[in-house]
Design an enzyme around this catalytic site. Structure first.
Site, short mmCIF file in Angstrom:
data_model
loop_
_atom_site.label_atom_id
_atom_site.label_comp_id
_atom_site.label_asym_id
_atom_site.label_seq_id
_atom_site.Cartn_x
_atom_site.Cartn_y
_atom_site.Cartn_z
N GLU A 102 0.84 -1.20 0.00
CA GLU A 102 0.00 0.00 0.00
C GLU A 102 0.87 1.25 0.00
O GLU A 102 1.85 1.34 0.75
CB GLU A 102 -0.91 0.03 1.23
N ARG A 159 7.74 3.81 2.10
CA ARG A 159 9.15 3.48 2.33
C ARG A 159 9.34 2.01 2.01
O ARG A 159 8.51 1.17 2.36
CB ARG A 159 9.56 3.78 3.76
#
Length: 316
Positions: free
Chosen positions: A31, A292
């Site tokens: 996501e 990230r």
């Protein structure tokens, strides 16, 4: 003198590393959230570039409270379609739009090539309580994710992904009610469930058992969020009423000014959770990346997910 038998004691991460040759490759998905600034845009695409070679089943792009990121979500999804071989799953909510407006978005997504949608009721706009606020549906809008799911499947044969809360939705009267809601979503056409992030593995397993006992057969994928900012985690957990165990708080105690150690702990905790879930028979994992890649990439290595040549070539 008889020597005692050799003891071999290893943990779930080590056992995950000993998966036999030919074992089914875990399916992972990621996501992302739409960026607000050019700097955040660069960070997002660094993460996408790093994770794309892992050949995820899909990548989801979130939709802000009250539809606040609608245009940015659409732009991000379109760029993923145009510049990568990834399968974007656009988040779509009922908030702040009429049925006709939502239907137009649905048609637009299908026409540009989107085949996966994450169907959500959504949170109220920031000015009306935001995340955790009381949701009031529009009279001319879809009331909930069940209605939205039915609308999606009525337009085209989307893969419709829906959210599940292993520890109960904050507004739900009971876990049994949540199971009834999930069953209604499946009856409306939902094809896969993605869990809210959690740390209580037993609670997740109990939820899945309840769902299966109720006749729900769609895959239910655990949602995993590596935690590096414990203060932020407590805020998010309070909003969605996800329990934060004392052992996790103890691990992060005194590390407010030590981000590197926090990252090492985050990776260790998430990797062990995934390895334990793998031992329970789960082979699909959805990662909340927070845009990230490094921790998620490392955890995928633990699970046995490696870069694949086709994905690497497509990303190039």
């Amino acid at each position: 003198m008889t020597l005692p038998p050799t003891r071999r004691v290893i943990g779930p991460v080590a056992r995950a590393g000993e998966r036999p040759v030919g074992a089914a490759r875990p399916r992972v998905s990621f996501e992302f959230f739409p960026p607000k600034t050019e700097k955040m845009e660069a960070s997002l695409w660094e993460a996408i570039t790093r994770l794309a070679p892992l050949d995820p089943a899909f990548v989801s792009v979130t939709y802000g409270a009250g539809g606040s990121t609608r245009e940015r979500t659409h732009r991000t999804v379109k760029r993923i379609l145009d510049e990568t071989s990834l399968k974007p799953a656009a988040h779509l909510t009922c908030v702040g739009a009429s049925r006709a407006e939502v239907d137009e978005v649905i048609h637009d997504y299908w026409n540009i090539g989107v085949r996966h949608i994450v169907s959500l009721r959504g949170d109220p706009p920031p000015g009306e309580g935001g995340i955790g606020g009381v949701y009031v549906p529009r009279e001319d809008g879809y009331k909930n994710a069940t209605e939205l799911t039915a609308a999606l499947r009525g337009v085209a044969p989307f893969e419709v992904l829906v959210g599940v809360y292993p520890e109960k939705h904050p507004e739900s009267p009971s876990l049994d009610h949540d199971i009834e809601v999930l069953k209604a979503k499946v009856d409306a056409g939902a094809t896969l469930g993605i869990s809210q992030f959690f740390f209580d593995i037993d609670a997740f397993l109990r939820f899945v058992d309840k769902a299966r006992a109720a006749g729900i057969t769609i895959p239910i994928v655990p949602g995993i969020m590596p935690v590096t900012n414990f203060k932020g985690l407590k805020t998010m957990s309070a909003a969605c009423q996800t329990s934060v165990p004392s052992w996790l708080a103890n691990l992060f105690e005194g590390l407010d000014e030590d981000p590197e150690t926090r990252r090492l702990i985050a990776c260790s905790v998430a990797a062990e959770m995934c390895a334990k879930l793998q031992e329970q028979g789960f082979n699909d994992f959805h990662f909340y990346t927070l845009n990230r890649a490094d921790l998620v990439y490392a955890i995928c290595r633990v699970l046995g997910v490696r870069e694949t040549a086709p994905a690497r070539e497509a990303a190039a």
